[in-house]
Design a protein around this motif. Structure first.
Motif, mmCIF file in Angstrom:
data_model
loop_
_atom_site.group_PDB
_atom_site.id
_atom_site.type_symbol
_atom_site.label_atom_id
_atom_site.label_comp_id
_atom_site.label_asym_id
_atom_site.label_seq_id
_atom_site.Cartn_x
_atom_site.Cartn_y
_atom_site.Cartn_z
ATOM 1 N N TYR A 40 0.932 -1.078 -0.052
ATOM 2 C CA TYR A 40 0.059 0.044 -0.106
ATOM 3 C C TYR A 40 0.951 1.347 0.132
ATOM 4 C CZ TYR A 40 1.043 -0.118 4.923
ATOM 5 O OH TYR A 40 1.678 -0.250 6.253
ATOM 6 N N SER A 41 0.313 2.512 -0.206
ATOM 7 C CA SER A 41 1.077 3.678 0.046
ATOM 8 C C SER A 41 0.312 4.597 0.726
ATOM 9 C CB SER A 41 1.492 4.204 -1.413
ATOM 10 O OG SER A 41 0.424 4.383 -2.091
ATOM 11 N N PHE A 42 0.950 5.721 0.951
ATOM 12 C CA PHE A 42 0.292 6.829 1.568
ATOM 13 C C PHE A 42 1.205 8.159 1.303
ATOM 14 C CE2 PHE A 42 3.034 5.218 4.903
ATOM 15 C CZ PHE A 42 3.433 6.138 5.729
ATOM 16 N N THR B 93 5.735 4.217 0.084
ATOM 17 C CA THR B 93 5.405 3.008 -0.374
ATOM 18 C C THR B 93 5.666 1.998 0.151
ATOM 19 O OG1 THR B 93 5.369 4.217 -2.689
ATOM 20 C CG2 THR B 93 5.265 1.772 -2.694
ATOM 21 N N ILE B 94 4.654 0.936 0.637
ATOM 22 C CA ILE B 94 5.118 -0.102 1.589
ATOM 23 C C ILE B 94 4.883 -1.448 0.443
ATOM 24 C CG2 ILE B 94 4.266 -1.659 3.319
ATOM 25 C CD1 ILE B 94 5.318 1.131 3.982
ATOM 26 N N LEU B 95 6.091 -2.149 0.316
ATOM 27 C CA LEU B 95 5.976 -3.532 -0.567
ATOM 28 C C LEU B 95 6.171 -4.880 0.180
ATOM 29 C CD1 LEU B 95 8.372 -2.299 -3.352
ATOM 30 C CD2 LEU B 95 5.605 -2.219 -3.338
ATOM 31 N N GLN C 297 3.044 -6.673 -8.395
ATOM 32 C CA GLN C 297 3.282 -5.706 -7.370
ATOM 33 C C GLN C 297 4.218 -4.689 -8.220
ATOM 34 O OE1 GLN C 297 4.375 -5.691 -2.901
ATOM 35 N NE2 GLN C 297 5.097 -7.640 -3.556
ATOM 36 N N ILE C 298 5.052 -5.092 -8.990
ATOM 37 C CA ILE C 298 5.863 -4.386 -9.886
ATOM 38 C C ILE C 298 4.966 -3.193 -10.961
ATOM 39 C CG2 ILE C 298 7.314 -4.262 -11.981
ATOM 40 C CD1 ILE C 298 9.042 -4.705 -9.304
ATOM 41 N N PHE D 215 9.828 1.079 1.421
ATOM 42 C CA PHE D 215 9.938 0.214 2.332
ATOM 43 C C PHE D 215 9.494 -1.119 2.244
ATOM 44 C CE2 PHE D 215 9.101 4.276 3.862
ATOM 45 C CZ PHE D 215 10.211 4.727 4.748
ATOM 46 N N PHE D 216 10.537 -2.040 2.298
ATOM 47 C CA PHE D 216 10.067 -3.657 2.299
ATOM 48 C C PHE D 216 10.759 -4.329 3.339
ATOM 49 C CE2 PHE D 216 12.360 -2.423 -1.653
ATOM 50 C CZ PHE D 216 13.659 -2.897 -1.422
#
Length: 384
Positions: free
Chosen positions: A124-126, A134-136, A150-151, A170-171
């Motif tokens: 998700y992202s915010f 961006t969260i992966l 996801q890409i 971030f992952f």
């Protein structure tokens, strides 16, 4: 008078310019946490307490939040509930989780549904002010990677964020361990991502490539020696955005201290320890010579508000000194005691001359602070 007014006007103008230089349209701080996994819950709890003291805008944790890798729903949900209890001191501070392998996979590497049931989406992202986050999920498949679905989502996500001053990703896994890390790196370069954060390896690591900062962080990982140079010490990152600038600092666990750790009354008492000895030292050449040896005399004071036991210990710098009455001595002084006399005899155990290094008396005491902590202040009386 005119000169004074002109000078005052110049000062006001200069001051105004200085204040103008300090103002900023966008400034905020947030915290980045690494793996927790219940490795050392007490230490992680302390880290959360320290983070709460800083009042960040929000907290991001880069995966492996619980021990996990469990197939049973009830057991897994209990772990998630336990972990959420650890976060309670954050209060209303927003918390953004990143899925780690312990959180979303079982022991065989198969995906588990419980993370989504508890936290929601795994990617998700915010936006926050002028920055896009961006969260992966780097647990796409049997090998660590960001999957093709996801890409595609990531590229759309970063395109929409081009008007933001900063784009951060971030992952969980280190970027170089991902199966498709080159594809991911090219995407970051294309969309001008400057900062990427992850965990997994339980230590801190920094590298820069094509202007992108890749940073691995650690919260309470169980591996390593906890030495600074190894990067395995428990810590968190305090990141700050200030308009077009971004920076972060590594905060070692235990470095954030509570505001009430020192009380005025304790400060006053510690200041009074300075007057423990009178005089504070003696010159060997001025010591009184007696048949027994060299006489050392001084007075001790306890100006503090507590009755205290003092423990005196004389050292033997070259192994050729005797101290009497005792090398180790205990003295009890009531509060507000002044000029309590002390006398010792220093004697050479052979006929050799002193080599310029004389015994030193180290004094310790146990002092109880206002918040109930025992401290052991140390002072020395030296013979020079």
């Amino acid at each position: 008078m005119r000169r004074f007014i002109a000078t005052l006007a110049f000062f006001i103008t200069l001051s105004g310019n200085l204040f103008a230089q300090q103002t900023t349209q966008t400034e905020f701080s947030f915290v980045i946490l690494g793996d927790s996994q219940f490795n050392t819950p007490a230490l992680f709890n302390k880290i959360i307490n320290e983070v709460a003291q800083l009042s960040p805008a929000f907290v991001i944790q880069v995966g492996d939040l619980i021990k996990g890798k469990l197939q049973g729903k009830d057991t897994t949900m209990k772990q998630w509930a336990r972990f959420k209890d650890q976060l309670l001191p954050l209060g209303n501070t927003p918390y953004y989780p990143v899925p780690g392998n312990h959180d979303v996979l079982d022991k065989k590497g198969n995906p588990l549904p419980y993370y989504k049931q508890y936290w929601g989406k795994t990617n998700y992202s915010f936006d926050y002010k002028n920055t896009h986050f961006t969260i992966l999920n780097s647990n796409d498949g049997k090998e660590a990677q960001i999957g093709e679905a996801q890409i595609k989502w990531l590229e759309k996500d970063l395109k929409k964020a081009q008007n933001k001053a900063h784009r951060m990703v971030f992952f969980h896994h280190p970027v170089y361990t991902l199966k498709n890390h080159e594809q991911l790196h090219s995407l970051f370069v294309k969309h001008k991502v400057k900062n990427v954060f992850y965990g997994h390896r339980h230590h801190y690591e920094y590298t820069e490539r094509d202007g992108i900062q890749y940073v691995m962080t650690n919260a309470t990982g169980k591996s390593g020696t906890h030495e600074l140079r190894s990067g395995t010490f428990p810590h968190f990152l305090l990141a700050t955005v200030r308009d077009q600038k971004f920076s972060y600092a590594i905060i070692k666990a235990g470095s954030i201290l509570p505001p009430k750790m020192v009380y005025p009354r304790d400060n006053e008492n510690f200041l009074l320890y300075y007057y423990l000895f009178k005089p504070k030292f003696a010159h060997f050449s001025q010591l009184k010579k007696t048949p027994e040896g060299y006489e050392v005399s001084f007075h001790m004071n306890n100006f503090t508000s507590q009755d205290l036991h003092f423990y005196l210990q004389w050292d033997n710098p070259d192994g050729r000194w005797e101290v009497s009455p005792h090398k180790a001595t205990q003295v009890f002084l009531k509060k507000k005691t002044k000029n309590h006399p002390m006398k010792f005899i220093l004697k050479r155990t052979d006929q050799s001359r002193p080599e310029g290094k004389y015994p030193t008396c180290t004094v310790k005491t146990m002092f109880k602070t206002s918040n109930g902590v025992w401290l052991t202040p140390t002072h020395q009386f030296k013979v020079k």
